[in-house]
Design a protein around this motif. Structure first.
Motif, short mmCIF file in Angstrom:
data_model
loop_
_atom_site.label_atom_id
_atom_site.label_comp_id
_atom_site.label_asym_id
_atom_site.label_seq_id
_atom_site.Cartn_x
_atom_site.Cartn_y
_atom_site.Cartn_z
N GLU A 355 0.84 -1.21 0.00
CA GLU A 355 0.00 0.00 0.00
C GLU A 355 0.87 1.26 0.00
OE1 GLU A 355 -4.05 -1.44 2.36
OE2 GLU A 355 -2.23 -0.99 3.51
N ILE A 356 1.99 1.21 0.71
CA ILE A 356 2.91 2.34 0.76
C ILE A 356 3.52 2.59 -0.62
CG2 ILE A 356 5.15 3.11 1.68
CD1 ILE A 356 4.26 1.74 4.36
N LYS A 357 3.90 1.50 -1.33
CA LYS A 357 4.47 1.64 -2.68
C LYS A 357 3.45 2.23 -3.65
CE LYS A 357 7.99 -1.99 -2.57
NZ LYS A 357 8.38 -3.32 -3.09
N LYS A 358 2.21 1.72 -3.59
CA LYS A 358 1.16 2.23 -4.48
C LYS A 358 0.90 3.71 -4.22
CE LYS A 358 -1.41 -2.06 -5.29
NZ LYS A 358 -2.62 -2.82 -4.97
N ALA A 359 0.90 4.07 -2.94
CA ALA A 359 0.64 5.47 -2.57
C ALA A 359 1.76 6.36 -3.07
CB ALA A 359 0.51 5.59 -1.05
N TYR A 360 3.03 5.86 -2.97
CA TYR A 360 4.16 6.67 -3.46
C TYR A 360 4.06 6.86 -4.97
CZ TYR A 360 8.72 8.12 -5.03
OH TYR A 360 9.72 8.81 -5.67
N ARG A 361 3.78 5.77 -5.70
CA ARG A 361 3.67 5.85 -7.16
C ARG A 361 2.66 6.95 -7.55
NH1 ARG A 361 4.03 2.60 -11.84
NH2 ARG A 361 5.02 0.92 -10.67
N LYS A 362 1.49 6.90 -6.91
CA LYS A 362 0.42 7.85 -7.24
C LYS A 362 0.83 9.29 -6.93
CE LYS A 362 -4.34 8.95 -5.92
NZ LYS A 362 -5.46 8.59 -5.02
N LYS A 385 7.98 21.15 -3.62
CA LYS A 385 8.03 20.88 -2.17
C LYS A 385 7.29 19.59 -1.84
CE LYS A 385 6.42 22.77 2.24
NZ LYS A 385 5.52 23.75 2.86
N LYS A 386 6.11 19.45 -2.43
CA LYS A 386 5.31 18.24 -2.17
C LYS A 386 5.99 16.99 -2.72
CE LYS A 386 0.78 20.50 -1.91
NZ LYS A 386 -0.52 20.70 -2.58
N PHE A 387 6.63 17.14 -3.88
CA PHE A 387 7.35 16.02 -4.50
C PHE A 387 8.48 15.55 -3.57
CE2 PHE A 387 10.77 14.54 -7.46
CZ PHE A 387 10.13 13.38 -7.89
N LYS A 388 9.18 16.53 -3.01
CA LYS A 388 10.28 16.20 -2.09
C LYS A 388 9.73 15.50 -0.84
CE LYS A 388 14.21 18.11 0.41
NZ LYS A 388 14.97 19.31 0.81
N VAL A 390 7.00 13.73 -0.54
CA VAL A 390 6.55 12.38 -0.90
C VAL A 390 7.75 11.42 -0.94
CG1 VAL A 390 5.64 11.00 -2.83
CG2 VAL A 390 4.47 13.08 -2.13
N GLY A 391 8.86 11.92 -1.50
CA GLY A 391 10.08 11.10 -1.53
C GLY A 391 10.61 10.82 -0.14
N GLU A 392 10.61 11.84 0.72
CA GLU A 392 11.02 11.67 2.13
C GLU A 392 10.17 10.60 2.80
OE1 GLU A 392 11.09 15.07 4.69
OE2 GLU A 392 11.99 16.35 3.16
N ALA A 393 8.86 10.74 2.63
CA ALA A 393 7.92 9.83 3.29
C ALA A 393 8.18 8.39 2.85
CB ALA A 393 6.49 10.24 2.95
N PHE A 394 8.39 8.20 1.53
CA PHE A 394 8.61 6.84 1.03
C PHE A 394 9.93 6.28 1.53
CE2 PHE A 394 10.15 3.91 -2.31
CZ PHE A 394 9.18 2.93 -2.15
N PRO A 424 14.95 13.91 -3.97
CA PRO A 424 13.79 13.08 -4.28
C PRO A 424 13.86 12.46 -5.67
CG PRO A 424 13.23 15.42 -4.43
CD PRO A 424 14.61 15.34 -3.87
N ASN A 425 14.66 13.07 -6.59
CA ASN A 425 14.76 12.52 -7.95
C ASN A 425 15.44 11.16 -7.96
OD1 ASN A 425 13.62 14.66 -9.67
ND2 ASN A 425 15.25 15.90 -8.74
N ASN A 426 16.40 10.96 -7.04
CA ASN A 426 17.08 9.66 -6.96
C ASN A 426 16.09 8.56 -6.57
OD1 ASN A 426 19.48 10.86 -7.63
ND2 ASN A 426 20.16 11.12 -5.50
N ILE A 427 15.22 8.87 -5.61
CA ILE A 427 14.20 7.90 -5.20
C ILE A 427 13.26 7.60 -6.37
CG2 ILE A 427 12.25 7.49 -3.61
CD1 ILE A 427 14.93 7.44 -2.23
N PHE A 428 12.87 8.66 -7.06
CA PHE A 428 11.94 8.53 -8.18
C PHE A 428 12.52 7.62 -9.27
CE2 PHE A 428 9.93 9.96 -12.13
CZ PHE A 428 8.59 9.98 -11.78
#
Length: 453
Positions: A355-362, A385-388, A390-394, A424-428
């Motif tokens: 669920e965490i992976k699906k939420a990050y993808r979205k 800011k939000k993109f960053k 989301v990456g932190e959270a994941f 966050p781009n590295n995570i993406f």
């Protein structure tokens, strides 16, 4: 100053010569010194019946009346002395004292109606300086002390009277009132019933007895309904019980707390908080109400208020359980002041890895900066800011160890994770680079497409 022996000799003198006014007058003076004012009054009255011009007899009768709290009768006696001897300074002074007592009585009567019980106690203390043997003043003072919540003082006054007169209905009523206000309702009823045996028309004892029985019945019915899980009925019964006697502070505090518990069961948490607040306003030492309110604060994520209540509880009762509750609230408060990664991803705290992976993808796709390259600078900045975030959270929630530290309230930066240097781009890229993954291509400013394998 052997007044007991003097009393015996004056009694023998009276037996020998029963029509001598001065013997009765002297025995009255002796009884006054012994604090036996009622008996002294009878002797003083007999002395002036035998000789109406006996000045000291009238003075002693007036003094006895005043000591027993009958200032009006005392005034008549002192006025009679002044008719016989208009320069009698003792009578002049005692008449002033009697007038003062009458004034304090009037003020106390008005203040009692206004429910200014402290003022009544003050007036009765002043009046008792002139009327130390007046049970009526003592009872009024004791009743007001009970209404002010000063139960030990009230009980002491009532008990002193009962030691001298065990059938005093007013004193029995005050004893019952103290027990009633201390939530010992069964014992209180026993005293009210005893008072009514002595004085069947005692209005206050009758009303208090009726209220005590009604309060006990409603509270017990509410408790039964609660135990059966009938919370709606329990709420109604506790509410009815609260309307019976606003003066019963201790019982009403418990009723408010009980109703607060019912509201928490019904998930009416703000109403539960209000009820517990009313409970601690009535009784600021009521630990159970603080605990119930603190739990409601925790459930509504008002952690600072929860910490304050648990601190109050722990100061009052330093138990391991209360220490742990305080610690838990402090952890939640600390957690509440940092980013809520679950909220950022839009998942609950029990979300699975998938669920965490699906939420990050979205969310990552939703907030990717290139998706908003045609928007205003302000929107671009907000989405970045939000993109960053989301990456932190994941990064945190997808790593079991980091997630555990985050959930326990530990400071992640202390563990060497500096989110300020996070890209966050590295995570993406890492997330979408696998087989069957995702690639992003741009074909000019503001133009992009997503390609899935």
């Amino acid at each position: 100053k052997d007044y007991n022996e003097a009393f015996n000799y004056y009694t023998k003198a009276i037996d020998t010569c029963p029509n001598n006014a001065s013997y009765y007058g002297n025995r009255a003076a002796t009884l006054m010194m012994l604090g036996r004012f009622r008996e002294a009054l009878e002797d003083a009255q007999q002395s002036v019946r035998l000789d109406d011009s006996f000045v000291r007899g009238h003075l002693r009768e007036g003094k006895c009346h005043l000591s027993l709290g009958n200032a009006m009768a005392a005034s008549r006696c002192f006025q009679r002395v002044l008719e016989l001897d208009h320069k009698n300074t003792q009578a002049q002074q005692e008449l002033k004292n009697a007038t003062t007592v009458l004034e304090y009585e009037k003020i106390a009567e008005v203040d009692f109606e206004k429910r200014d019980f402290r003022k009544v106690v003050f007036c009765m203390d002043r009046a008792l300086e002139f009327a130390p043997a007046c049970h009526r003043f003592k009872i009024l003072k004791a009743e007001c002390l009970a209404l002010l919540g000063r139960y030990p003082e009230a009980q002491s006054v009532a008990s002193d009277i009962l030691r001298m007169d065990s059938t005093n209905a007013d004193a029995l009523y005050v004893r019952g009132l103290c027990l009633y206000y201390e939530d010992c309702i069964e014992k209180a009823v026993q005293f009210f019933v005893q008072a009514l045996r002595m004085a069947p028309d005692h209005e206050k004892a009758c009303l208090a007895c009726r209220n005590a029985k009604a309060l006990k019945a409603k509270k017990e019915d509410g408790n039964k309904a609660f135990k059966k899980g009938n919370y709606k009925l329990a709420y109604e019964l506790y509410t009815e019980a609260l309307g019976i006697d606003p003066n019963n502070i201790k019982t009403n505090a418990k009723l408010y707390c009980n109703r607060g518990t019912v509201n928490s069961k019904l998930r009416k948490l703000e109403e539960a908080i209000d009820d517990c607040t009313n409970a601690v306003k009535l009784d600021d030492t009521y630990v159970k109400a603080y605990l119930r309110r603190a739990q409601c604060y925790m459930d509504t994520e008002q952690y600072e208020d929860a910490v304050r209540d648990y601190e109050k509880v722990y100061q009052t009762e330093k138990t391991k359980e209360h220490k742990q509750l305080l610690k838990n609230a402090q952890v939640e408060l600390k957690k509440s002041k940092r980013k809520d990664y679950y909220k950022i991803l839009g998942v609950n705290k029990n979300a699975s890895e998938d669920e965490i992976k699906k939420a990050y993808r979205k969310r990552a796709l939703m907030h990717h900066p290139d998706r908003h390259s045609g928007a205003s600078a302000e929107v671009q900045k907000e989405e970045e800011k939000k993109f960053k975030e989301v990456g932190e959270a994941f990064t945190i929630l997808s790593d079991p160890k980091k997630k555990a530290r985050y959930d326990s309230g530990q400071d992640l930066e202390e563990d060497g994770l500096n989110m300020g240097e996070f890209d966050p781009n590295n995570i993406f890229k890492a997330f979408f680079s696998g087989p069957g993954g995702f690639s992003f291509e741009a074909s000019g400013p503001g133009n992009f497409f997503f390609q899935f394998g």
